[in-house]
Structure formats: C-alpha cells, structure tokens
Design an enzyme around this catalytic site. Structure first.
Site, PDB file in Angstrom:
ATOM      1  N   ARG A   1     -75.926  17.847 -33.430  1.00  0.00           N
ATOM      2  CA  ARG A   1     -75.602  17.403 -32.073  1.00  0.00           C
ATOM      3  C   ARG A   1     -75.737  15.889 -31.934  1.00  0.00           C
ATOM      4  NH1 ARG A   1     -76.972  20.741 -27.704  1.00  0.00           N
ATOM      5  NH2 ARG A   1     -78.458  21.749 -29.121  1.00  0.00           N
TER       6      ARG A   1
ATOM      7  N   CYS B   1     -62.890  35.830 -15.618  1.00  0.00           N
ATOM      8  CA  CYS B   1     -63.260  36.884 -14.683  1.00  0.00           C
ATOM      9  C   CYS B   1     -64.765  37.154 -14.727  1.00  0.00           C
ATOM     10  CB  CYS B   1     -62.470  38.151 -15.008  1.00  0.00           C
ATOM     11  SG  CYS B   1     -62.538  39.382 -13.700  1.00  0.00           S
TER      12      CYS B   1
END
Length: 445
Positions: A299, A373
C-alpha cells in the site's frame, strides 16, 4: 474551510494538478479525457509517482533489493515490470500472483512467497521456479515443502513466519501479529524455535531468516519496533542454542498511508531508523554482523499512485420535516463496491473531487454511493460536496491503488474497470475493461 477544488497533496498522486480551466491532470493527461476514452469507472496510475515511492523506500532501507513489493495490493504485468526496473524484489501470496509475476519475466530469485494454506501445487511451482524464499507458515507446510523439494532434487531457501504477539492498533480484519489469528508460528509457545530446529534438520530446506508482519494500515511506529525486538530475541536464541547465524530478517510491511485530507503519512525514515537500529543492537550484543533487513510495503508504494474516476448519475436529497435544506445528499456514481469493497469491508474513508471543472457551490453533507443492489454500497459515507455537483460530472476518489482492483468483484454482473497508466503526457493501457463476453466465457451450456 479548505477549497474543495484543491487536491490534498498527501492523498493525491504527486503529479496531479488542477489546470486553469478546472481540469485535473495526472502526468500531463486530463482525467476526463481518459474517462471519455476508456469509460468509467476507470483506474489511473501515475507511473512516476509509483517509481518515486519505490526509490524513497529503497533509500530508507539502504538498497532496492531489500524492499519487497507486496503484490497483493495490486498486481499486473506492467506493475511487475516497474518493480523489476526499479531493482526491488517482490512477494506473492498465491499461485496466480506467482504466475503473473513470472509471466512478466520477473526474476524468480527475487520473489518471496507467502500464504497460510499453500497447496502442494503452489509449493511445487515455487520449487520448480526456484523462488528466492518460501515463507513457512506452519509445521505441516514445512514437512510438505521439504518432501516436494526432495522429489525435485532441489534445496529451497525458506523464512519462518513468526507471530510476535504485538498489538498493531489496526482493524481486526487486517491485524496479523497477535496470537489468535491464522498467520504464522507462535513465538510465545516456543513453536517458532521448534520450526527453526526442524528447518535445520530438513535435508532439502535452507533456513535463511525469520519473518513477521504486524498488520496493515498501521500508523504506530512503536509496533514495528517492538516486533523487531521480539524477532531478534528469537534470532539470538537460534544463534546461542543452535549455533546458527541467520542471514536475513524480514519485518514485513503494513505501513499506513493517508486516505483523507486530515490524515498524515507514517514517517518511513523514522521507522526504518528504529528497525535497523533494533537489529544492529542485537547483532552487536552477539558480536556478529547484523542480518540483512527486508521489508514488504505494498500500500505504501502503490496506494496513493492511483485514482478511480466515476461518472455522477442520480442525485437525491434527504430532508426532514418542512426544511428545504437537505439533511444529506446522496450522489450516485457508476461503480461502487464491485470496484472498491474497502469502505464496506473495513469502513475505509476516501477523498473525492470533481475533476472535469471547477465547482463553486456551497458544500453540503453528502454521501457517495455506488450503483449496486446493496444499502451498504457506499464509497464515502460522510463528505462535504459542493451543491453544484451534477449528473454527468466526473468524480474521482484518490488513493485507490491498493486493494481496490485486487479485491474487485463481478457483483451484479459488473465489469471490472479498465486500468491505465500515465506518464509524460502519454496513456499506457494496463488492463482492459471486462466485457460481457468475459462473463459469458465461463458459462457451460
């Protein structure tokens, strides 16, 4: 209050700039131009930013080969080539990651292999490729690897992953050095020392060092220092009781990066100074040369090197009572948890800016949501956005280079986004956008 049009330097790629017309460019390329050509969502990597972070880390730890890029953060053949060209090593955590690295002609001798449940096929591929290190994660794996190496008539260099029992002060899901978790071999119970003895007895394994990893997105430098001290205590025990001086100590990665304007980066130079001093101190007490210190940032190298560009769609205001002032504005974009699961998984926060123009509206409480959704399909839970953000604008989230694409999914049959790199005004495609043919190719009629 900070100007929303400003790009926080600690979060955005080093070559990101807002031009006089309001367009944001990275590496001299307008982000809206990339969005129009490659569609949205699209991930954009600043190649020079990534390379400069590789060099900074190499300088902090003394040599590029001591820095192992943790490829689980993001891996493609092009990234692997950048890492190789910068002289860094690499670690992989799956057979797939190993195959990608080798497909990019990354030198196998500079690859370190991780995993808590490596299959026989994975270990066999490691031995056949002659990787630089396999990190032993259990006694069971030690026995299996020794058997596989014997059948291949090879001797495999290994590190022992030690659980040092350090609280890394990070999210429970990404803390990896306390006792009650799946990674590593316990230091406290004596199992790590027993594993070292077993490695030295094994005819087809060579013990070259110890490994530990305190967690991910860690900002407390003391945790790294304490882990190093505990690992060096085991190093001393191995030296004193077994008469064996290990060549390497791998202290993992997990260096935290800022994701929002109010956060600050971890001081890598200070951390490296403490870690190297802790290792040198123990070696000095033993009267021997200190082992080579290896680290595994992922990272910290790639996170801030990329942004993800979305197109704004539906905007909804939530009001209460008779008030005409929105309590919150929902700004929906054409991506979401399929291309960045971290907010839903960890509660991760991000910075976002409109990148195709200047905005001058009043900032109001907003929430950036995706198109999936799920009520939890939220990219940024709380952010102040100008009230003139409109459908058709391009909105970019910063610092998405790590664990966005690599954790992406096809939820709701979404296509994984295109990934491109920019440098000196040029666009270099890295990964094409998935298509319906990609999804249907897995179907068996």
């Amino acid at each position: 209050m900070a100007d929303f049009n400003e790009l926080p330097a600690q979060v955005w790629p080093r070559n990101a700039q807002r031009q006089e017309d309001g367009e944001v460019t990275i590496g001299g390329v307008p982000l809206s131009e990339i969005a129009e050509e490659y569609g949205t969502p699209v991930m954009v990597f600043d190649e020079d930013d990534f390379r400069s972070r590789c060099r900074d880390m190499a300088e902090a730890f003394g040599a590029p080969e001591r820095v192992h890029y943790a490829s689980k953060a993001f891996l493609s053949k092009r990234i692997a080539r950048w890492v190789n060209e910068e002289g860094l090593a690499m670690d992989v955590a799956s057979l797939g990651e190993l195959r990608i690295a080798l497909a990019a002609d990354f030198p196998a001798e500079r690859i370190t292999v991780h995993g808590n449940n490596k299959s026989a096929n994975f270990l066999r591929a490691c031995v056949e490729a002659q990787v630089g290190h396999v990190v032993i994660d259990s006694a069971q794996e030690l026995e299996l690897l020794d058997l596989i190496a014997a059948k291949a008539q090879r001797v495999q260099p290994v590190l022992i992953r030690v659980t040092p029992g350090v609280d890394a002060h990070t999210h429970e899901f990404i803390a990896t050095s306390h006792e009650d978790q799946k990674f590593g071999i316990s230091l406290a119970t004596g199992e790590a020392f027993a594993a070292a003895q077993a490695c030295l007895r094994a005819e087809n394994l060579t013990l070259v060092g110890l490994h530990c990893h305190v967690g991910s997105q860690v900002f407390d430098g003391e945790g790294f220092k304490l882990a190093a001290e505990r690992i060096m205590a085991l190093y001393s025990q191995i030296h004193n009781e077994l008469g064996y001086a290990l060549k390497e100590i791998d202290l993992g990665g997990g260096y935290g990066i800022p994701y929002t304007a109010h956060e600050s980066p971890l001081d890598i130079k200070a951390v490296s100074k403490d870690l190297l001093a802790a290792v040198a101190h123990t070696a000095d007490e033993l009267g021997i040369e200190p082992p080579t210190v290896l680290v595994e940032p992922g990272r910290a190298l790639v996170g801030a090197s990329a942004v993800t560009v979305y197109e704004v769609g539906v905007i909804k205001d939530v009001t209460t009572g008779d008030s005409a002032t929105p309590q919150r504005r929902y700004v929906a974009v054409d991506g979401g948890m399929s291309d960045n699961i971290r907010p839903a998984l960890y509660g991760a926060e991000y910075d976002a800016r409109v990148i195709n123009r200047y905005t001058d509206g009043e900032e109001i409480p907003s929430r950036v949501v995706g198109s999936h959704c799920e009520s939890g399909d939220i990219l940024i839970e709380n952010i102040s956005l100008p009230n003139d953000v409109a459908a058709g604008d391009f909105l970019a989230t910063a610092a998405t280079g790590a664990y966005s694409y690599s954790m992406s999914s096809r939820y709701n049959a979404a296509f994984r986004p295109a990934v491109v790199a920019v440098r000196a005004g040029m666009i270099k495609p890295m990964l094409r956008r998935e298509t319906l043919d990609d999804l249907l190719s897995l179907e068996v009629d």
